[in-house]
Design a protein around this motif. Structure first.
Motif, mmCIF file in Angstrom:
data_model
loop_
_atom_site.group_PDB
_atom_site.id
_atom_site.type_symbol
_atom_site.label_atom_id
_atom_site.label_comp_id
_atom_site.label_asym_id
_atom_site.label_seq_id
_atom_site.Cartn_x
_atom_site.Cartn_y
_atom_site.Cartn_z
ATOM 1 N N ASN A 57 3.813 -22.390 -14.620
ATOM 2 C CA ASN A 57 3.601 -20.989 -14.970
ATOM 3 C C ASN A 57 4.969 -20.343 -15.191
ATOM 4 O O ASN A 57 5.739 -20.192 -14.244
ATOM 5 C CB ASN A 57 2.850 -20.275 -13.842
ATOM 6 C CG ASN A 57 2.518 -18.845 -14.181
ATOM 7 O OD1 ASN A 57 3.365 -18.091 -14.655
ATOM 8 N ND2 ASN A 57 1.287 -18.458 -13.927
ATOM 9 N N PRO A 58 5.311 -19.970 -16.436
ATOM 10 C CA PRO A 58 6.637 -19.408 -16.714
ATOM 11 C C PRO A 58 6.964 -18.177 -15.870
ATOM 12 O O PRO A 58 8.103 -17.981 -15.463
ATOM 13 C CB PRO A 58 6.567 -19.056 -18.205
ATOM 14 C CG PRO A 58 5.525 -19.973 -18.760
ATOM 15 C CD PRO A 58 4.513 -20.095 -17.666
ATOM 16 N N ARG A 59 5.947 -17.349 -15.594
ATOM 17 C CA ARG A 59 6.198 -16.138 -14.804
ATOM 18 C C ARG A 59 6.580 -16.490 -13.372
ATOM 19 O O ARG A 59 7.515 -15.899 -12.805
ATOM 20 C CB ARG A 59 4.942 -15.247 -14.797
ATOM 21 C CG ARG A 59 5.162 -13.895 -14.128
ATOM 22 C CD ARG A 59 6.146 -13.059 -14.958
ATOM 23 N NE ARG A 59 6.419 -11.776 -14.365
ATOM 24 C CZ ARG A 59 7.313 -11.558 -13.410
ATOM 25 N NH1 ARG A 59 8.012 -12.583 -12.929
ATOM 26 N NH2 ARG A 59 7.525 -10.349 -12.935
ATOM 27 N N GLN A 61 7.982 -19.285 -12.467
ATOM 28 C CA GLN A 61 9.293 -19.927 -12.527
ATOM 29 C C GLN A 61 10.410 -18.882 -12.573
ATOM 30 O O GLN A 61 11.441 -19.049 -11.921
ATOM 31 C CB GLN A 61 9.369 -20.843 -13.745
ATOM 32 C CG GLN A 61 8.520 -22.094 -13.620
ATOM 33 C CD GLN A 61 8.679 -23.002 -14.821
ATOM 34 O OE1 GLN A 61 9.026 -22.550 -15.913
ATOM 35 N NE2 GLN A 61 8.428 -24.283 -14.632
ATOM 36 N N TRP A 81 11.414 -10.338 -17.876
ATOM 37 C CA TRP A 81 10.088 -10.755 -18.349
ATOM 38 C C TRP A 81 9.596 -9.837 -19.476
ATOM 39 O O TRP A 81 9.018 -10.310 -20.465
ATOM 40 C CB TRP A 81 9.089 -10.762 -17.205
ATOM 41 C CG TRP A 81 7.734 -11.260 -17.631
ATOM 42 C CD1 TRP A 81 6.612 -10.534 -17.862
ATOM 43 C CD2 TRP A 81 7.374 -12.626 -17.895
ATOM 44 N NE1 TRP A 81 5.580 -11.339 -18.255
ATOM 45 C CE2 TRP A 81 6.024 -12.632 -18.280
ATOM 46 C CE3 TRP A 81 8.078 -13.836 -17.847
ATOM 47 C CZ2 TRP A 81 5.344 -13.805 -18.610
ATOM 48 C CZ3 TRP A 81 7.391 -15.013 -18.177
ATOM 49 C CH2 TRP A 81 6.061 -14.980 -18.555
ATOM 50 N N GLY A 85 9.568 -12.518 -21.968
ATOM 51 C CA GLY A 85 8.307 -13.196 -21.691
ATOM 52 C C GLY A 85 8.522 -14.657 -21.329
ATOM 53 O O GLY A 85 9.428 -14.989 -20.574
ATOM 54 N N GLU A 86 7.698 -15.528 -21.914
ATOM 55 C CA GLU A 86 7.761 -16.951 -21.574
ATOM 56 C C GLU A 86 9.079 -17.603 -21.996
ATOM 57 O O GLU A 86 9.411 -18.701 -21.544
ATOM 58 C CB GLU A 86 6.581 -17.690 -22.197
ATOM 59 C CG GLU A 86 5.237 -17.261 -21.615
ATOM 60 C CD GLU A 86 4.092 -18.123 -22.103
ATOM 61 O OE1 GLU A 86 4.349 -19.101 -22.843
ATOM 62 O OE2 GLU A 86 2.943 -17.821 -21.744
ATOM 63 N N TRP A 88 11.973 -16.569 -21.152
ATOM 64 C CA TRP A 88 12.931 -15.887 -20.279
ATOM 65 C C TRP A 88 14.216 -16.688 -20.062
ATOM 66 O O TRP A 88 15.265 -16.104 -19.780
ATOM 67 C CB TRP A 88 12.279 -15.570 -18.928
ATOM 68 C CG TRP A 88 11.854 -16.785 -18.147
ATOM 69 C CD1 TRP A 88 10.636 -17.382 -18.154
ATOM 70 C CD2 TRP A 88 12.667 -17.545 -17.236
ATOM 71 N NE1 TRP A 88 10.628 -18.472 -17.317
ATOM 72 C CE2 TRP A 88 11.852 -18.592 -16.744
ATOM 73 C CE3 TRP A 88 13.983 -17.446 -16.806
ATOM 74 C CZ2 TRP A 88 12.324 -19.525 -15.839
ATOM 75 C CZ3 TRP A 88 14.466 -18.385 -15.898
ATOM 76 C CH2 TRP A 88 13.625 -19.406 -15.415
#
Length: 245
Positions: A57-59, A61, A81, A85-86, A88
């Motif tokens: 999950n990029p968030r 991370q 973020w 976003g993804e 980052w």
């Protein structure tokens, strides 16, 4: 391993056999490490380790990296973020307040650590996303390694087994993030076991049922009937031993 049980997993690729410290749910995606073999003429996979296959999950991370970077707080994390976003990891020095100079160097070092230790970082980030502190998440990884997410997803109250942590550390945001209701059997059993541990901290190995009942009820703030039923189940499972006298 005394904490592991023997499992036969029926998959679309054939039967898989091995030991696991947790019980997977139907249709969960697993990563198994092992080799194929033939037993009684049937092809089967014998695995030595099993872990949940949960996409990164990029968030989570980003949160993992920011919390490990001295000088960065939740505000900077939100700004990164919001802007990237993804993607980052593409953030540049000075793109957001405070992310420059030495702080940015520390940030990039943590990104490199995330990449180099991808499995550990993925697990720690996932637990932090569920409300665990970074220290709790890392302690969980040290105890269960590749099985961590499987163990905790099956029963988040296993986190209470970690040194320095207890029932109340799990019984707030963590258990809510896993959707565990007040009367969930896992919660009731965890309270009983934790109450027993508190009562035996002084060295005793046997406690009176009345004392255990009162302690567990205090932790749960009610659910008295469930305490009795779940304690009986713990006896039947062999987790607790009862003495009539």
């Amino acid at each position: 391993d005394r904490d592991a049980d023997w499992f036969i997993l029926i998959t679309e690729h054939g039967a898989c056999k091995g030991k696991m410290a947790w019980r997977p749910q139907e249709k969960e995606s697993l990563i198994l490490d092992g080799e194929w073999a033939t037993y009684h003429g049937e092809r089967e996979f014998k695995f030595s380790t099993a872990r949940l296959n949960i996409p990164s999950n990029p968030r989570d991370q980003l949160s993992y990296v920011c919390k490990r970077t001295n000088g960065l707080g939740p505000a900077a994390e939100e700004l990164i973020w919001a802007k990237y976003g993804e993607a980052w990891q593409d953030v540049k020095s000075g793109d957001v307040p405070r992310l420059s100079g030495k702080v940015y160097e520390r940030f990039r070092l943590q990104v490199e650590t995330l990449i180099e230790k991808s499995e550990e970082a993925r697990v720690v980030a996932a637990l932090m996303g569920k409300g665990a502190t970074i220290n709790m998440a890392q302690a969980a990884w040290e105890m269960w390694k590749l099985e961590t997410l499987g163990v905790v997803n099956a029963n988040p109250y296993r986190l209470a087994e970690l040194a320095g942590y207890g029932f109340r550390d799990v019984d707030g945001n963590i258990r809510k993030s896993y959707g565990i209701a007040d009367d969930d059997e896992r919660r009731i059993k965890a309270a009983v076991v934790y109450a027993l541990r508190r009562l035996t901290d002084g060295g005793d190995t046997v406690v009176a049922w009345d004392d255990l009942y009162v302690q567990a009820a205090g932790l749960l703030r009610g659910h008295e009937g469930l305490i009795t039923a779940c304690t009986k189940a713990l006896f039947e499972e062999g987790t607790l031993k009862a003495f009539a006298e």
